[in-house]
Design a protein around this motif. Sequence first.
Motif, PDB file in Angstrom:
ATOM      1  N   VAL A  50       0.862  -1.177   0.000  1.00  0.00           N
ATOM      2  CA  VAL A  50       0.000   0.000   0.000  1.00  0.00           C
ATOM      3  C   VAL A  50       0.898   1.227   0.000  1.00  0.00           C
ATOM      4  CG1 VAL A  50      -1.812   1.252   1.233  1.00  0.00           C
ATOM      5  CG2 VAL A  50      -1.788  -1.263   1.265  1.00  0.00           C
ATOM      6  N   TRP A  51       0.651   2.121  -0.921  1.00  0.00           N
ATOM      7  CA  TRP A  51       1.461   3.318  -1.120  1.00  0.00           C
ATOM      8  C   TRP A  51       0.729   4.530  -0.549  1.00  0.00           C
ATOM      9  CZ3 TRP A  51       6.093   2.586  -3.868  1.00  0.00           C
ATOM     10  CH2 TRP A  51       6.233   1.324  -4.467  1.00  0.00           C
ATOM     11  N   VAL A  52       1.488   5.431   0.069  1.00  0.00           N
ATOM     12  CA  VAL A  52       0.928   6.660   0.625  1.00  0.00           C
ATOM     13  C   VAL A  52       1.676   7.830  -0.002  1.00  0.00           C
ATOM     14  CG1 VAL A  52       0.541   7.995   2.725  1.00  0.00           C
ATOM     15  CG2 VAL A  52       0.366   5.500   2.793  1.00  0.00           C
ATOM     16  N   GLN A  53       0.921   8.870  -0.360  1.00  0.00           N
ATOM     17  CA  GLN A  53       1.510  10.024  -1.041  1.00  0.00           C
ATOM     18  C   GLN A  53       0.984  11.307  -0.400  1.00  0.00           C
ATOM     19  OE1 GLN A  53       0.555  10.113  -5.243  1.00  0.00           O
ATOM     20  NE2 GLN A  53       2.581  10.904  -5.716  1.00  0.00           N
ATOM     21  N   HIS A  54       1.920  12.150   0.039  1.00  0.00           N
ATOM     22  CA  HIS A  54       1.570  13.388   0.732  1.00  0.00           C
ATOM     23  C   HIS A  54       1.248  14.501  -0.265  1.00  0.00           C
ATOM     24  CE1 HIS A  54       1.399  15.598   4.509  1.00  0.00           C
ATOM     25  NE2 HIS A  54       1.831  16.636   3.805  1.00  0.00           N
ATOM     26  N   ASN A  55       0.293  15.321   0.109  1.00  0.00           N
ATOM     27  CA  ASN A  55      -0.109  16.488  -0.684  1.00  0.00           C
ATOM     28  C   ASN A  55      -0.091  17.714   0.214  1.00  0.00           C
ATOM     29  OD1 ASN A  55      -1.542  15.242  -3.299  1.00  0.00           O
ATOM     30  ND2 ASN A  55      -2.003  13.964  -1.538  1.00  0.00           N
ATOM     31  N   ASP A  56       0.580  18.772  -0.219  1.00  0.00           N
ATOM     32  CA  ASP A  56       0.530  20.058   0.481  1.00  0.00           C
ATOM     33  C   ASP A  56       0.989  21.152  -0.479  1.00  0.00           C
ATOM     34  OD1 ASP A  56       3.382  20.089   0.511  1.00  0.00           O
ATOM     35  OD2 ASP A  56       3.481  19.355   2.561  1.00  0.00           O
ATOM     36  N   GLU A  57       1.220  22.360   0.033  1.00  0.00           N
ATOM     37  CA  GLU A  57       1.581  23.482  -0.833  1.00  0.00           C
ATOM     38  C   GLU A  57       2.940  23.298  -1.514  1.00  0.00           C
ATOM     39  OE1 GLU A  57       2.920  24.067   3.262  1.00  0.00           O
ATOM     40  OE2 GLU A  57       0.896  23.848   2.492  1.00  0.00           O
ATOM     41  N   GLU A  58       3.807  22.474  -0.949  1.00  0.00           N
ATOM     42  CA  GLU A  58       5.106  22.192  -1.572  1.00  0.00           C
ATOM     43  C   GLU A  58       5.067  20.933  -2.428  1.00  0.00           C
ATOM     44  OE1 GLU A  58       8.315  22.259   1.258  1.00  0.00           O
ATOM     45  OE2 GLU A  58       7.470  24.007   2.266  1.00  0.00           O
ATOM     46  N   LEU A  59       4.148  20.042  -2.133  1.00  0.00           N
ATOM     47  CA  LEU A  59       3.998  18.782  -2.875  1.00  0.00           C
ATOM     48  C   LEU A  59       2.644  18.804  -3.567  1.00  0.00           C
ATOM     49  CD1 LEU A  59       5.318  16.406  -0.070  1.00  0.00           C
ATOM     50  CD2 LEU A  59       6.570  17.124  -2.121  1.00  0.00           C
ATOM     51  N   VAL A  60       2.573  19.582  -4.630  1.00  0.00           N
ATOM     52  CA  VAL A  60       1.318  19.811  -5.341  1.00  0.00           C
ATOM     53  C   VAL A  60       1.032  18.623  -6.256  1.00  0.00           C
ATOM     54  CG1 VAL A  60       0.107  21.343  -6.948  1.00  0.00           C
ATOM     55  CG2 VAL A  60       1.677  22.297  -5.230  1.00  0.00           C
ATOM     56  N   ALA A  61      -0.166  18.072  -6.126  1.00  0.00           N
ATOM     57  CA  ALA A  61      -0.572  16.899  -6.913  1.00  0.00           C
ATOM     58  C   ALA A  61      -0.263  17.112  -8.387  1.00  0.00           C
ATOM     59  CB  ALA A  61      -2.051  16.613  -6.706  1.00  0.00           C
ATOM     60  N   SER A  77      -2.620  -2.349  -9.533  1.00  0.00           N
ATOM     61  CA  SER A  77      -3.481  -3.077  -8.590  1.00  0.00           C
ATOM     62  C   SER A  77      -3.199  -2.725  -7.125  1.00  0.00           C
ATOM     63  CB  SER A  77      -3.304  -4.581  -8.786  1.00  0.00           C
ATOM     64  OG  SER A  77      -1.952  -4.951  -8.543  1.00  0.00           O
ATOM     65  N   GLU A  78      -2.129  -1.990  -6.872  1.00  0.00           N
ATOM     66  CA  GLU A  78      -1.751  -1.644  -5.489  1.00  0.00           C
ATOM     67  C   GLU A  78      -2.372  -0.311  -5.090  1.00  0.00           C
ATOM     68  OE1 GLU A  78       2.506  -4.018  -5.510  1.00  0.00           O
ATOM     69  OE2 GLU A  78       2.498  -1.883  -6.019  1.00  0.00           O
ATOM     70  N   PRO A  79      -3.028  -0.269  -3.936  1.00  0.00           N
ATOM     71  CA  PRO A  79      -3.693   0.965  -3.513  1.00  0.00           C
ATOM     72  C   PRO A  79      -2.721   2.127  -3.322  1.00  0.00           C
ATOM     73  CG  PRO A  79      -4.336  -0.883  -2.117  1.00  0.00           C
ATOM     74  CD  PRO A  79      -3.218  -1.357  -2.978  1.00  0.00           C
ATOM     75  N   LEU A  80      -3.202   3.312  -3.658  1.00  0.00           N
ATOM     76  CA  LEU A  80      -2.463   4.554  -3.451  1.00  0.00           C
ATOM     77  C   LEU A  80      -3.342   5.476  -2.619  1.00  0.00           C
ATOM     78  CD1 LEU A  80      -0.103   6.497  -3.959  1.00  0.00           C
ATOM     79  CD2 LEU A  80      -1.232   7.140  -6.117  1.00  0.00           C
ATOM     80  N   VAL A  81      -2.867   5.837  -1.439  1.00  0.00           N
ATOM     81  CA  VAL A  81      -3.607   6.678  -0.503  1.00  0.00           C
ATOM     82  C   VAL A  81      -3.033   8.095  -0.553  1.00  0.00           C
ATOM     83  CG1 VAL A  81      -4.153   7.046   1.937  1.00  0.00           C
ATOM     84  CG2 VAL A  81      -4.062   4.713   1.004  1.00  0.00           C
ATOM     85  N   GLN A  82      -3.895   9.048  -0.817  1.00  0.00           N
ATOM     86  CA  GLN A  82      -3.493  10.456  -0.797  1.00  0.00           C
ATOM     87  C   GLN A  82      -3.761  11.011   0.596  1.00  0.00           C
ATOM     88  OE1 GLN A  82      -2.012  11.974  -3.450  1.00  0.00           O
ATOM     89  NE2 GLN A  82      -2.158  10.018  -4.525  1.00  0.00           N
ATOM     90  N   LYS A  83      -2.785  11.758   1.138  1.00  0.00           N
ATOM     91  CA  LYS A  83      -2.962  12.306   2.484  1.00  0.00           C
ATOM     92  C   LYS A  83      -2.497  13.748   2.568  1.00  0.00           C
ATOM     93  CE  LYS A  83       1.360  10.784   4.666  1.00  0.00           C
ATOM     94  NZ  LYS A  83       1.914  12.102   4.970  1.00  0.00           N
ATOM     95  N   GLU A  84      -2.980  14.433   3.603  1.00  0.00           N
ATOM     96  CA  GLU A  84      -2.602  15.820   3.854  1.00  0.00           C
ATOM     97  C   GLU A  84      -2.034  16.024   5.250  1.00  0.00           C
ATOM     98  OE1 GLU A  84      -5.908  18.359   2.972  1.00  0.00           O
ATOM     99  OE2 GLU A  84      -6.111  17.567   0.935  1.00  0.00           O
ATOM    100  N   TYR A  85      -2.030  14.967   6.073  1.00  0.00           N
ATOM    101  CA  TYR A  85      -1.539  15.055   7.442  1.00  0.00           C
ATOM    102  C   TYR A  85      -0.413  14.048   7.635  1.00  0.00           C
ATOM    103  CZ  TYR A  85      -5.870  17.607   7.999  1.00  0.00           C
ATOM    104  OH  TYR A  85      -6.882  18.512   7.850  1.00  0.00           O
ATOM    105  N   GLY A  86       0.333  14.188   8.719  1.00  0.00           N
ATOM    106  CA  GLY A  86       1.438  13.278   8.991  1.00  0.00           C
ATOM    107  C   GLY A  86       1.004  11.834   9.131  1.00  0.00           C
ATOM    108  N   ASP A  87      -0.047  11.595   9.891  1.00  0.00           N
ATOM    109  CA  ASP A  87      -0.573  10.255  10.113  1.00  0.00           C
ATOM    110  C   ASP A  87      -1.312   9.800   8.853  1.00  0.00           C
ATOM    111  OD1 ASP A  87      -1.987   7.977  10.893  1.00  0.00           O
ATOM    112  OD2 ASP A  87      -2.786   8.870  12.718  1.00  0.00           O
ATOM    113  N   SER A  88      -0.835   8.732   8.253  1.00  0.00           N
ATOM    114  CA  SER A  88      -1.420   8.238   7.002  1.00  0.00           C
ATOM    115  C   SER A  88      -2.866   7.797   7.137  1.00  0.00           C
ATOM    116  CB  SER A  88      -0.585   7.066   6.470  1.00  0.00           C
ATOM    117  OG  SER A  88       0.723   7.485   6.169  1.00  0.00           O
TER     118      SER A  88
END
Length: 187
Positions: A50-61, A77-88
């Motif tokens: 499972v992959w997690v990807q951070h989004n914020d003002e410096e990491l613009v989608a 086929s592997e999930p990708l979770v988009q997040k905006e906070y430290g805790d996934s």
Amino acid sequence: MTTLDNRPNTALLVVDVQNGVVEGAHERDAVVANIGTLVDRARAAGTAVVWVQHNDEELVAGGEKWAYVPELKRLESEPLVQKEYGDSFEATELEDILAARGIGRLVVAGAQTDMCIRSTLHGALARGYDATLVADAHTTEDLSSFGAPPPALVVAHTNLYWKFQTAPGRTAGIVTTEEADFTAPAG
């Protein structure tokens, strides 16, 4: 053993190994290579990645800094979770993804050690998951100008700290890339 009912499965959770997160990170190439090894071994064992990807003002989608490093390739086929906070887990669909796959044990790797890795480990343990940190597969940038210890010490301290974490009915701890066993049952 996880406190989550009917969750015998394990997942490798790859957190924020994005260009803009690891571009100046401590031992970047070695850590990315270790994560690549973990991904290959998890896939070979039939373990979810499972992959997690951070989004914020410096990491613009969609931007170059936001993109995962080119050395790591997620399968469609592997999930990708988009997040905006430290805790996934916070304000994401991660819990739903893990529940649907019967996952109660997480093996965690990625960046940044002192931010998203620590937050995600604590978030997992507090939510009932077993949470194992891969000691040589996480990294951080040098934040010593802000008063943090040098990155090597941040990584070492996090490994020491997580090695001794406990919670009722749950396991924590650390393993190396070489020791990570995706064929072992949870717990």
